[in-house]
Design a protein around this motif. Sequence first.
Motif, PDB file in Angstrom:
ATOM      1  N   PRO A 139      27.369   1.001  -7.360  1.00  0.00           N
ATOM      2  CA  PRO A 139      28.153  -0.008  -8.098  1.00  0.00           C
ATOM      3  C   PRO A 139      29.090  -0.838  -7.226  1.00  0.00           C
ATOM      4  CG  PRO A 139      28.042   2.022  -9.352  1.00  0.00           C
ATOM      5  CD  PRO A 139      27.414   2.319  -8.022  1.00  0.00           C
ATOM      6  N   PHE A 140      29.791  -0.203  -6.281  1.00  0.00           N
ATOM      7  CA  PHE A 140      30.729  -0.950  -5.431  1.00  0.00           C
ATOM      8  C   PHE A 140      29.998  -2.031  -4.648  1.00  0.00           C
ATOM      9  CE2 PHE A 140      32.617  -1.705  -1.275  1.00  0.00           C
ATOM     10  CZ  PHE A 140      33.909  -2.094  -1.620  1.00  0.00           C
ATOM     11  N   PHE A 141      28.863  -1.679  -4.048  1.00  0.00           N
ATOM     12  CA  PHE A 141      28.132  -2.632  -3.216  1.00  0.00           C
ATOM     13  C   PHE A 141      27.359  -3.643  -4.056  1.00  0.00           C
ATOM     14  CE2 PHE A 141      28.904   0.964  -0.391  1.00  0.00           C
ATOM     15  CZ  PHE A 141      29.504   0.298   0.661  1.00  0.00           C
ATOM     16  N   VAL A 142      26.968  -3.257  -5.259  1.00  0.00           N
ATOM     17  CA  VAL A 142      26.338  -4.238  -6.156  1.00  0.00           C
ATOM     18  C   VAL A 142      27.337  -5.344  -6.477  1.00  0.00           C
ATOM     19  CG1 VAL A 142      25.442  -4.598  -8.485  1.00  0.00           C
ATOM     20  CG2 VAL A 142      24.656  -2.637  -7.142  1.00  0.00           C
ATOM     21  N   ARG A 143      28.596  -4.966  -6.686  1.00  0.00           N
ATOM     22  CA  ARG A 143      29.626  -5.967  -7.005  1.00  0.00           C
ATOM     23  C   ARG A 143      29.828  -6.956  -5.862  1.00  0.00           C
ATOM     24  NH1 ARG A 143      32.381  -1.441  -9.098  1.00  0.00           N
ATOM     25  NH2 ARG A 143      33.780  -1.380  -7.286  1.00  0.00           N
ATOM     26  N   HIS A 144      29.642  -6.486  -4.643  1.00  0.00           N
ATOM     27  CA  HIS A 144      29.864  -7.333  -3.472  1.00  0.00           C
ATOM     28  C   HIS A 144      28.556  -7.831  -2.855  1.00  0.00           C
ATOM     29  CE1 HIS A 144      34.187  -6.466  -3.295  1.00  0.00           C
ATOM     30  NE2 HIS A 144      33.862  -5.240  -3.662  1.00  0.00           N
ATOM     31  N   GLU A 161       0.817  -1.212   0.000  1.00  0.00           N
ATOM     32  CA  GLU A 161       0.000   0.000   0.000  1.00  0.00           C
ATOM     33  C   GLU A 161       0.851   1.263   0.000  1.00  0.00           C
ATOM     34  OE1 GLU A 161      -4.068   0.979   2.197  1.00  0.00           O
ATOM     35  OE2 GLU A 161      -2.370   1.135   3.581  1.00  0.00           O
ATOM     36  N   GLU A 162       1.978   1.226   0.686  1.00  0.00           N
ATOM     37  CA  GLU A 162       2.807   2.427   0.797  1.00  0.00           C
ATOM     38  C   GLU A 162       4.272   2.028   0.921  1.00  0.00           C
ATOM     39  OE1 GLU A 162       2.884   6.634   3.343  1.00  0.00           O
ATOM     40  OE2 GLU A 162       1.670   4.934   4.026  1.00  0.00           O
ATOM     41  N   VAL A 163       5.128   2.874   0.363  1.00  0.00           N
ATOM     42  CA  VAL A 163       6.574   2.671   0.435  1.00  0.00           C
ATOM     43  C   VAL A 163       7.186   3.928   1.029  1.00  0.00           C
ATOM     44  CG1 VAL A 163       8.686   2.200  -0.864  1.00  0.00           C
ATOM     45  CG2 VAL A 163       6.503   1.210  -1.617  1.00  0.00           C
ATOM     46  N   VAL A 164       7.956   3.767   2.085  1.00  0.00           N
ATOM     47  CA  VAL A 164       8.555   4.907   2.773  1.00  0.00           C
ATOM     48  C   VAL A 164      10.058   4.705   2.878  1.00  0.00           C
ATOM     49  CG1 VAL A 164       8.578   6.295   4.885  1.00  0.00           C
ATOM     50  CG2 VAL A 164       6.443   5.258   4.110  1.00  0.00           C
ATOM     51  N   ARG A 165      10.815   5.671   2.412  1.00  0.00           N
ATOM     52  CA  ARG A 165      12.266   5.578   2.509  1.00  0.00           C
ATOM     53  C   ARG A 165      12.703   5.714   3.955  1.00  0.00           C
ATOM     54  NH1 ARG A 165      17.331   8.458   1.929  1.00  0.00           N
ATOM     55  NH2 ARG A 165      16.360  10.486   2.286  1.00  0.00           N
ATOM     56  N   LEU A 166      13.675   4.905   4.351  1.00  0.00           N
ATOM     57  CA  LEU A 166      14.253   4.979   5.682  1.00  0.00           C
ATOM     58  C   LEU A 166      15.617   5.641   5.575  1.00  0.00           C
ATOM     59  CD1 LEU A 166      13.364   1.400   6.984  1.00  0.00           C
ATOM     60  CD2 LEU A 166      12.100   3.532   7.336  1.00  0.00           C
ATOM     61  N   ARG A 167      15.844   6.627   6.400  1.00  0.00           N
ATOM     62  CA  ARG A 167      17.095   7.375   6.369  1.00  0.00           C
ATOM     63  C   ARG A 167      18.062   6.824   7.408  1.00  0.00           C
ATOM     64  NH1 ARG A 167      16.297  12.305   8.396  1.00  0.00           N
ATOM     65  NH2 ARG A 167      14.206  11.880   9.159  1.00  0.00           N
ATOM     66  N   GLY A 168      19.345   7.102   7.210  1.00  0.00           N
ATOM     67  CA  GLY A 168      20.335   6.763   8.208  1.00  0.00           C
ATOM     68  C   GLY A 168      21.367   5.750   7.744  1.00  0.00           C
ATOM     69  N   GLY A 169      21.219   5.206   6.545  1.00  0.00           N
ATOM     70  CA  GLY A 169      22.200   4.264   6.030  1.00  0.00           C
ATOM     71  C   GLY A 169      22.959   4.869   4.865  1.00  0.00           C
ATOM     72  N   TRP A 170      24.096   4.284   4.519  1.00  0.00           N
ATOM     73  CA  TRP A 170      24.852   4.812   3.383  1.00  0.00           C
ATOM     74  C   TRP A 170      25.295   3.720   2.419  1.00  0.00           C
ATOM     75  CZ3 TRP A 170      30.151   3.903   2.401  1.00  0.00           C
ATOM     76  CH2 TRP A 170      30.822   3.202   3.393  1.00  0.00           C
ATOM     77  N   THR A 171      25.257   2.463   2.822  1.00  0.00           N
ATOM     78  CA  THR A 171      25.688   1.406   1.917  1.00  0.00           C
ATOM     79  C   THR A 171      24.572   0.936   1.002  1.00  0.00           C
ATOM     80  OG1 THR A 171      25.144  -0.356   3.494  1.00  0.00           O
ATOM     81  CG2 THR A 171      27.373   0.567   3.600  1.00  0.00           C
ATOM     82  N   SER A 172      23.329   1.102   1.414  1.00  0.00           N
ATOM     83  CA  SER A 172      22.213   0.558   0.647  1.00  0.00           C
ATOM     84  C   SER A 172      20.988   1.442   0.795  1.00  0.00           C
ATOM     85  CB  SER A 172      21.884  -0.861   1.121  1.00  0.00           C
ATOM     86  OG  SER A 172      21.634  -0.882   2.508  1.00  0.00           O
ATOM     87  N   GLU A 173      20.026   1.227  -0.090  1.00  0.00           N
ATOM     88  CA  GLU A 173      18.733   1.899   0.028  1.00  0.00           C
ATOM     89  C   GLU A 173      17.833   1.047   0.914  1.00  0.00           C
ATOM     90  OE1 GLU A 173      17.017   2.690  -3.762  1.00  0.00           O
ATOM     91  OE2 GLU A 173      18.467   4.264  -4.270  1.00  0.00           O
TER      92      GLU A 173
END
Length: 327
Positions: free
Chosen positions: A72-77, A37-49
């Motif tokens: 790209p860096f984290f997608v590779r890993h 029903e709803e999608v809400v972004r969570l703040r406070g991280g830097w490696t991923s969404e």
Amino acid sequence: MVTEEGAGLIGAGLGGQGRGATRAWVEKGLSEAEHVEEVVRLRGGWTSEMRRLDICGPGGRRSLVLRSFVKPFFVRHAEGLLTREATVLRLLGDTDVPAATLVAVDATAQHCDHPSLLMSLLPGSVRLDDEGADLRAELLARQLLRLHRLPVSAEARPRTYQAWTSPERVSPPDDTERPELWQRAVDVIRREPPGYRGCFLHRDFHPGNVLFTGDGDGLRISGVVDWVETSWGPADLDVAHCSTALALLHGIPAGMHFADRYVAAGGTLAEDRAVHLYWRLLDALAFAPDAEKVAAPWREVGRTDLTPTVLTRRLEGYVQALLDRYA
């Protein structure tokens, strides 16, 4: 993680451009009568969404959390990181550790637009203010000790820890007036890693990865998140990482006192001061020159006072304090 109010109404950020496959993957795992029903972004991280997905169905509403690696860096890993987190969440499901429950994982983006992991939503929120920091540090020390005491069979042990810096990779601040301090610190880690008694490590345990509920006497840790770096290694290394974060967040004394809190809670650290100093500096020097990688998400959740200048000054002062106490 902290909710960004008003962000991501129905379909936004999940069913929009570049997210359709991920939405289909999520909804395929729901019951036929449920929908996002709803999608809400969570703040406070830097490696991923990170996104909270509010699910609606005949049985009422529930929420899940979606982690997706898009850089790209984290997608590779991502395959190693997400597979490890999924394995750890399954392992922790039989313990009293307040961790999320794994729902599904697509570590190689076989079905999703990006490598993703879906898990339950934990209660509580990240708290990074200076007010109440001492009480939270006490709870952090006790929680970390409980993690280190988890009985893990040899077959279920996570990988051996990986160092996040080396003498050749350390970069002192460009404007430092104490280059000799940094050289002295680098010389401490210019050796073979000391022997240690291994235990289960979170490996990225710090206030930004812990959720709290309540206040005062009712303050409780309600969740520990971000298990992608879980490892096997010395308790000193987990203590070191949280100590560095506390020094940057709340000042040098907060970072210096955390190991004492851990020992007071019943934890055991290296008896040899030089060995303990090695682990403390191995972690602290990985933040050089300016700890900006942690500052951005911290400022995003309200700590706008943590400027690059403040963080650089605290990091340098913390390195000096470590050498003064343990060298």
